[in-house]
Motif scaffolding. Structure first.
Motif, PDB file in Angstrom:
ATOM      1  N   ALA A 101       0.836  -1.211   0.000  1.00 24.44           N
ATOM      2  CA  ALA A 101       0.000   0.000   0.000  1.00 24.44           C
ATOM      3  C   ALA A 101       0.868   1.257   0.000  1.00 24.44           C
ATOM      4  O   ALA A 101       0.546   2.251  -0.662  1.00 24.44           O
ATOM      5  CB  ALA A 101      -0.932  -0.012   1.212  1.00 24.44           C
TER       6      ALA A 101
ATOM      7  N   GLU B 158       0.941   4.230  -2.709  1.00 24.04           N
ATOM      8  CA  GLU B 158       0.766   5.623  -2.290  1.00 24.04           C
ATOM      9  C   GLU B 158       1.901   6.485  -2.845  1.00 24.04           C
ATOM     10  O   GLU B 158       1.683   7.613  -3.292  1.00 24.04           O
ATOM     11  CB  GLU B 158       0.728   5.694  -0.758  1.00 24.04           C
ATOM     12  CG  GLU B 158       0.273   7.021  -0.195  1.00 24.04           C
ATOM     13  CD  GLU B 158      -1.137   7.410  -0.610  1.00 24.04           C
ATOM     14  OE1 GLU B 158      -2.017   6.538  -0.659  1.00 24.04           O
ATOM     15  OE2 GLU B 158      -1.351   8.610  -0.899  1.00 24.04           O
TER      16      GLU B 158
ATOM     17  N   LYS C 179       1.518   7.691  -6.414  1.00 24.70           N
ATOM     18  CA  LYS C 179       0.486   8.673  -6.747  1.00 24.70           C
ATOM     19  C   LYS C 179       1.140  10.014  -7.059  1.00 24.70           C
ATOM     20  O   LYS C 179       2.241  10.293  -6.544  1.00 24.70           O
ATOM     21  CB  LYS C 179      -0.482   8.829  -5.569  1.00 24.70           C
ATOM     22  CG  LYS C 179      -1.396   7.623  -5.374  1.00 24.70           C
ATOM     23  CD  LYS C 179      -2.307   7.853  -4.176  1.00 24.70           C
ATOM     24  CE  LYS C 179      -3.185   6.649  -3.909  1.00 24.70           C
ATOM     25  NZ  LYS C 179      -3.963   6.781  -2.675  1.00 24.70           N
TER      26      LYS C 179
ATOM     27  N   LYS D 270     -10.271  11.582   5.356  1.00 25.19           N
ATOM     28  CA  LYS D 270     -10.125  11.854   3.923  1.00 25.19           C
ATOM     29  C   LYS D 270     -10.450  10.609   3.094  1.00 25.19           C
ATOM     30  O   LYS D 270     -10.763  10.688   1.929  1.00 25.19           O
ATOM     31  CB  LYS D 270      -8.665  12.275   3.680  1.00 25.19           C
ATOM     32  CG  LYS D 270      -8.449  13.053   2.445  1.00 25.19           C
ATOM     33  CD  LYS D 270      -7.126  13.819   2.459  1.00 25.19           C
ATOM     34  CE  LYS D 270      -5.995  13.166   3.193  1.00 25.19           C
ATOM     35  NZ  LYS D 270      -4.779  13.981   3.231  1.00 25.19           N
ATOM     36  N   TYR D 271     -10.333   9.461   3.704  1.00 23.34           N
ATOM     37  CA  TYR D 271     -10.546   8.199   2.995  1.00 23.34           C
ATOM     38  C   TYR D 271     -11.780   7.496   3.545  1.00 23.34           C
ATOM     39  O   TYR D 271     -12.189   7.730   4.671  1.00 23.34           O
ATOM     40  CB  TYR D 271      -9.315   7.298   3.127  1.00 23.34           C
ATOM     41  CG  TYR D 271      -8.134   7.842   2.360  1.00 23.34           C
ATOM     42  CD1 TYR D 271      -7.882   7.424   1.066  1.00 23.34           C
ATOM     43  CD2 TYR D 271      -7.300   8.809   2.912  1.00 23.34           C
ATOM     44  CE1 TYR D 271      -6.819   7.940   0.340  1.00 23.34           C
ATOM     45  CE2 TYR D 271      -6.245   9.334   2.199  1.00 23.34           C
ATOM     46  CZ  TYR D 271      -6.003   8.891   0.913  1.00 23.34           C
ATOM     47  OH  TYR D 271      -4.965   9.411   0.203  1.00 23.34           O
TER      48      TYR D 271
ATOM     49  N   THR E 129      -6.130  -3.744   1.170  1.00 25.16           N
ATOM     50  CA  THR E 129      -5.390  -2.686   1.883  1.00 25.16           C
ATOM     51  C   THR E 129      -4.952  -1.583   0.907  1.00 25.16           C
ATOM     52  O   THR E 129      -5.022  -0.396   1.233  1.00 25.16           O
ATOM     53  CB  THR E 129      -4.154  -3.280   2.597  1.00 25.16           C
ATOM     54  OG1 THR E 129      -4.591  -4.331   3.443  1.00 25.16           O
ATOM     55  CG2 THR E 129      -3.423  -2.239   3.424  1.00 25.16           C
ATOM     56  N   VAL E 130      -4.509  -1.992  -0.284  1.00 26.56           N
ATOM     57  CA  VAL E 130      -4.095  -0.987  -1.276  1.00 26.56           C
ATOM     58  C   VAL E 130      -5.307  -0.212  -1.777  1.00 26.56           C
ATOM     59  O   VAL E 130      -5.294   1.029  -1.832  1.00 26.56           O
ATOM     60  CB  VAL E 130      -3.355  -1.667  -2.453  1.00 26.56           C
ATOM     61  CG1 VAL E 130      -3.073  -0.648  -3.560  1.00 26.56           C
ATOM     62  CG2 VAL E 130      -2.056  -2.306  -1.977  1.00 26.56           C
TER      63      VAL E 130
ATOM     64  N   TYR F 148      -7.068   2.656   0.307  1.00 25.03           N
ATOM     65  CA  TYR F 148      -6.442   3.974   0.333  1.00 25.03           C
ATOM     66  C   TYR F 148      -6.424   4.623  -1.047  1.00 25.03           C
ATOM     67  O   TYR F 148      -5.982   5.753  -1.197  1.00 25.03           O
ATOM     68  CB  TYR F 148      -5.027   3.880   0.902  1.00 25.03           C
ATOM     69  CG  TYR F 148      -5.047   3.522   2.368  1.00 25.03           C
ATOM     70  CD1 TYR F 148      -5.651   4.370   3.295  1.00 25.03           C
ATOM     71  CD2 TYR F 148      -4.517   2.331   2.828  1.00 25.03           C
ATOM     72  CE1 TYR F 148      -5.707   4.040   4.638  1.00 25.03           C
ATOM     73  CE2 TYR F 148      -4.562   1.994   4.172  1.00 25.03           C
ATOM     74  CZ  TYR F 148      -5.163   2.841   5.061  1.00 25.03           C
ATOM     75  OH  TYR F 148      -5.223   2.511   6.394  1.00 25.03           O
ATOM     76  N   ALA F 149      -6.869   3.879  -2.050  1.00 23.14           N
ATOM     77  CA  ALA F 149      -7.005   4.471  -3.389  1.00 23.14           C
ATOM     78  C   ALA F 149      -8.399   5.059  -3.558  1.00 23.14           C
ATOM     79  O   ALA F 149      -8.687   5.731  -4.538  1.00 23.14           O
ATOM     80  CB  ALA F 149      -6.750   3.418  -4.452  1.00 23.14           C
TER      81      ALA F 149
ATOM     82  N   ARG G  54     -10.981   7.599  -2.403  1.00 27.16           N
ATOM     83  CA  ARG G  54     -11.214   8.815  -1.638  1.00 27.16           C
ATOM     84  C   ARG G  54     -12.697   9.136  -1.667  1.00 27.16           C
ATOM     85  O   ARG G  54     -13.402   8.751  -2.584  1.00 27.16           O
ATOM     86  CB  ARG G  54     -10.460   9.998  -2.255  1.00 27.16           C
ATOM     87  CG  ARG G  54      -8.968   9.972  -2.016  1.00 27.16           C
ATOM     88  CD  ARG G  54      -8.317  11.095  -2.792  1.00 27.16           C
ATOM     89  NE  ARG G  54      -6.876  11.047  -2.655  1.00 27.16           N
ATOM     90  CZ  ARG G  54      -6.179  11.854  -1.850  1.00 27.16           C
ATOM     91  NH1 ARG G  54      -6.806  12.740  -1.113  1.00 27.16           N
ATOM     92  NH2 ARG G  54      -4.880  11.768  -1.786  1.00 27.16           N
TER      93      ARG G  54
END
Lengths: 178, 145
Positions: A132, A136, A139, B8-9, B128-129, B132-133, B135
């Motif tokens: 993850a 991140e 990005k 934010k997420y 998990t990835v 957080y992608a 939003r």
């Protein structure tokens, strides 16, 4: 780094399969000792030395360090873990240490339990965080707070991993002495 | 410090946590099986652990499939590559058990445990990835929204 390193990982895994197939003490000892030494040393060094340093860095510094550090860990750790466990299991069989009457049987079962705890932490908690963080960082505007939050997992689990690794050192040196 | 990032997420049901429990159960089952090699292991406890783990895994997939506003493209991208890696890993473990003369019912139990292992870990990584992608607003299962 991860993509460039994959051929090396492939060669190591093929060599490991050959080592298990030819089943000689030296080939198995080589993979088990090299893999186990690296695994324990990296785990303890990262968990007890590097981790706390990262935890005290500013978020941008932490993000920059993590961006360069995590891709390498994503490749190195699964490889050394597979080397250690696969060769170690075959060694235990070859030495007869898995037989119920063997002097080391109980110690080996204890080491399986320790590996089980470390596997659950590594596969279920740390590796997803590693990947993850990598996403991140790729990005356009990486979120330092998300990276910091994911990296907290390493801080929380460092103590457990450290205790497990020290217990492994104790068990393995004892098994090797018998 | 993490509160602004969390707001934010999107927030999700405990999919990763449940998957870790499912993983832990098959690891415990695997330890029991491995501690008996090369003898035939008792299958009651490993089978019970396998069934509970499988049920948790299936429940997790159902909850996951109901998510809305989720970064599915990221999820499948990560899951695809992770699945390749863990199928290879599970294949190596299966080969080791076969090489060590595990046969019949114990081999079936080990194989099913490895199927859960090879699908559960990619699910944890991909979720998990992807979480957080994603939003935006809070994400909940479709039935609850």
């Amino acid at each position: 780094m991860p993509v460039k390193a994959l051929p090396i990982v492939g060669v190591i895994l093929v060599a490991l399969v050959i080592a298990i197939q030819i089943n000689t003490f030296w080939s198995l000892e080589f993979f088990h000792v090299v893999g186990g030494g690296l695994w324990t040393a990296i785990d303890l060094f990262v968990g007890l030395i590097v981790g706390p340093i990262i935890g005290r860095m500013s978020i941008p510094a932490r993000a920059e360090f993590t961006a360069k550090f995590m891709p390498k860990m994503v490749v190195i750790m699964p490889t050394v873990v597979v080397m250690t466990l696969a060769a170690g299991f075959q060694l235990a069989l070859k030495y007869g240490n898995l037989n119920p009457g063997a002097l080391n049987h109980g110690w080996l079962v204890a080491s399986f339990c320790i590996v089980g705890v470390m596997a659950a932490i590594a596969l279920g908690v740390l590796e997803p965080a590693n990947i993850a963080v990598l996403f991140e960082m790729n990005k356009p505007e990486p979120d330092g707070e998300i990276i910091g939050k994911l990296m907290q997992r390493f801080v929380y689990t460092a103590g457990v991993t450290g205790v497990m690794q020290i217990a492994t050192l104790f068990i393995m040196t004892r098994v090797a002495s018998h | 410090m993490s509160a602004p990032a969390e707001s934010k997420y999107a927030t999700y049901p405990p999919i990763a946590e449940t998957a870790v429990v499912a993983l832990a159960l098959v690891i415990i089952g695997g330890v029991i099986m491995a501690s008996y090699v090369p003898r035939r292991p008792p299958l009651l406890a490993p089978t019970a652990l396998l069934v509970v783990s499988g049920a948790l895994m299936l429940g997790n997939v159902v909850v996951l499939a109901r998510l809305r506003d989720f970064a599915w493209s990221t999820f499948f991208l990560v899951a695809r590559y992770a699945l390749i890696a863990y199928v290879i890993s599970a294949g190596m473990i299966e080969w080791a058990f076969v090489k060590d003369h595990t046969r019949g019912a114990p081999l079936v139990v080990v194989t099913l445990m490895l199927v859960i292992f090879a699908t559960d870990v990619p699910l944890i990584i991909a979720f998990t990835v992807a979480r957080y992608a994603t939003r935006g607003a809070k994400t909940v299962p479709a039935t609850a929204s």
